[in-house]
Design a protein around this motif. Structure first.
Motif, PDB file in Angstrom:
ATOM      1  N   SER A   2      11.553 -18.714  12.520  1.00 40.80           N
ATOM      2  CA  SER A   2      11.288 -18.087  13.805  1.00 40.80           C
ATOM      3  C   SER A   2      10.205 -18.848  14.549  1.00 40.80           C
ATOM      4  CB  SER A   2      10.850 -16.634  13.597  1.00 40.80           C
ATOM      5  OG  SER A   2      11.847 -15.882  12.942  1.00 40.80           O
ATOM      6  N   GLU A   5       5.930 -15.829  13.748  1.00 37.38           N
ATOM      7  CA  GLU A   5       6.045 -14.953  12.590  1.00 37.38           C
ATOM      8  C   GLU A   5       4.734 -14.198  12.402  1.00 37.38           C
ATOM      9  OE1 GLU A   5       6.967 -17.589   9.377  1.00 37.38           O
ATOM     10  OE2 GLU A   5       9.094 -17.747   9.914  1.00 37.38           O
ATOM     11  N   ASP A  25       9.045 -10.863  14.056  1.00 38.44           N
ATOM     12  CA  ASP A  25       9.325 -12.247  14.412  1.00 38.44           C
ATOM     13  C   ASP A  25       9.762 -12.304  15.866  1.00 38.44           C
ATOM     14  OD1 ASP A  25       8.901 -12.820  11.761  1.00 38.44           O
ATOM     15  OD2 ASP A  25      10.997 -13.261  11.300  1.00 38.44           O
TER      16      ASP A  25
END
Length: 256
Positions: A2, A5, A25
């Motif tokens: 991602s 995070e 995320d």
């Protein structure tokens, strides 16, 4: 991986757990709303992500790089932009000069604003203003603008560091319904065009339901729900927290 995070993020003020073990995320190209009733921990969470408030514990990683305990200025240079609930522009400067200031700050040349550096960045500033529909008002003082236009200028300033993630703190606060929708439609377009992510806090539920790709709902410092508009609107715990058991969100509600 991602773009952002957040893991076990917490903030304690003495014995008060303002934010407690928050996890989420954000992906590139996503518009994520952080909502909740007053005192839920939204602003605290938001400010920990941006570095304005130190976390008690937990992790915030941008593309795998830890942001916790990093100064806001360094976070900005890593690709995190920011707009504020009360527009942060210089009223005595022109529209384009405000954006030039943001560009000069990003390039670490703020000391030379009144030198030739200001001319060097004018074209870049005008290009950013064109993206938010304010290039034709470039040479007007910000003091003469309508509030909705000031927020557009602030958005252009927030884009000066070419952010991968833009943090928007109640971007439509104080705006009329049409201004709210115009600004968020513009933001949504920029998210798609730039493939950046936006995390925003907001009290106007019409804006949230119309433009957010996903929502996180905080209550008493913890995430109680996550999902799209219909998931959140029909979530029993969210209904209880906002309105009391049995009541639901109105699709066109302007305020919560």
């Amino acid at each position: 991986m991602s773009l952002l995070e957040v893991r076990n993020l917490s903030k304690h003020f003495g014995g008060n757990k303002a934010v407690d073990q928050v996890n989420f995320d954000i992906q590139e190209g996503e518009l994520l709303a952080l909502i909740g009733p007053n005192g839920a921990g939204k602003t605290t969470t938001f400010n920990m992500v941006g570095g304005q408030l130190p976390a008690s514990s937990g992790s915030v990683k941008l593309m795998g790089k830890e942001l916790v305990r990093m100064a806001p200025r360094k976070i900005a240079h890593m690709g995190v932009g920011r707009t504020f609930q009360i527009a942060a522009t210089f009223a005595s400067l022109t529209v384009v000069e405000n954006v030039q200031m943001a560009l000069l700050s990003h390039e670490k040349k703020i000391y030379s604003f009144f030198s030739t550096a200001s001319t060097q960045y004018r074209d870049r500033a005008l290009a950013l203003l064109a993206q938010v529909g304010m290039d034709e008002q470039a040479d007007r003082p910000c003091s003469e603008l309508a509030y909705g236009d000031v927020k557009r200028v602030e958005l252009a300033m927030g884009l000066a560091n070419e952010p991968k993630l833009l943090l928007m703190d109640e971007p439509t606060a104080g705006m009329a319904p049409k201004e709210r929708n115009d600004l968020m439609a513009l933001t949504k377009r920029l998210v798609i065009e730039r493939n950046m992510a936006v995390l925003f806090t907001e009290h106007s539920m019409d804006v949230v339901f119309a433009y957010a790709d996903r929502m996180l709902v905080l209550a008493r410092g913890q995430i109680i729900a996550e999902g799209g508009a219909e998931d959140i609107r029909n979530h029993p715990k969210v209904q209880e927290v906002y309105f009391g058991t049995g009541k639901t969100f109105e699709k066109n509600a302007e305020k919560v």
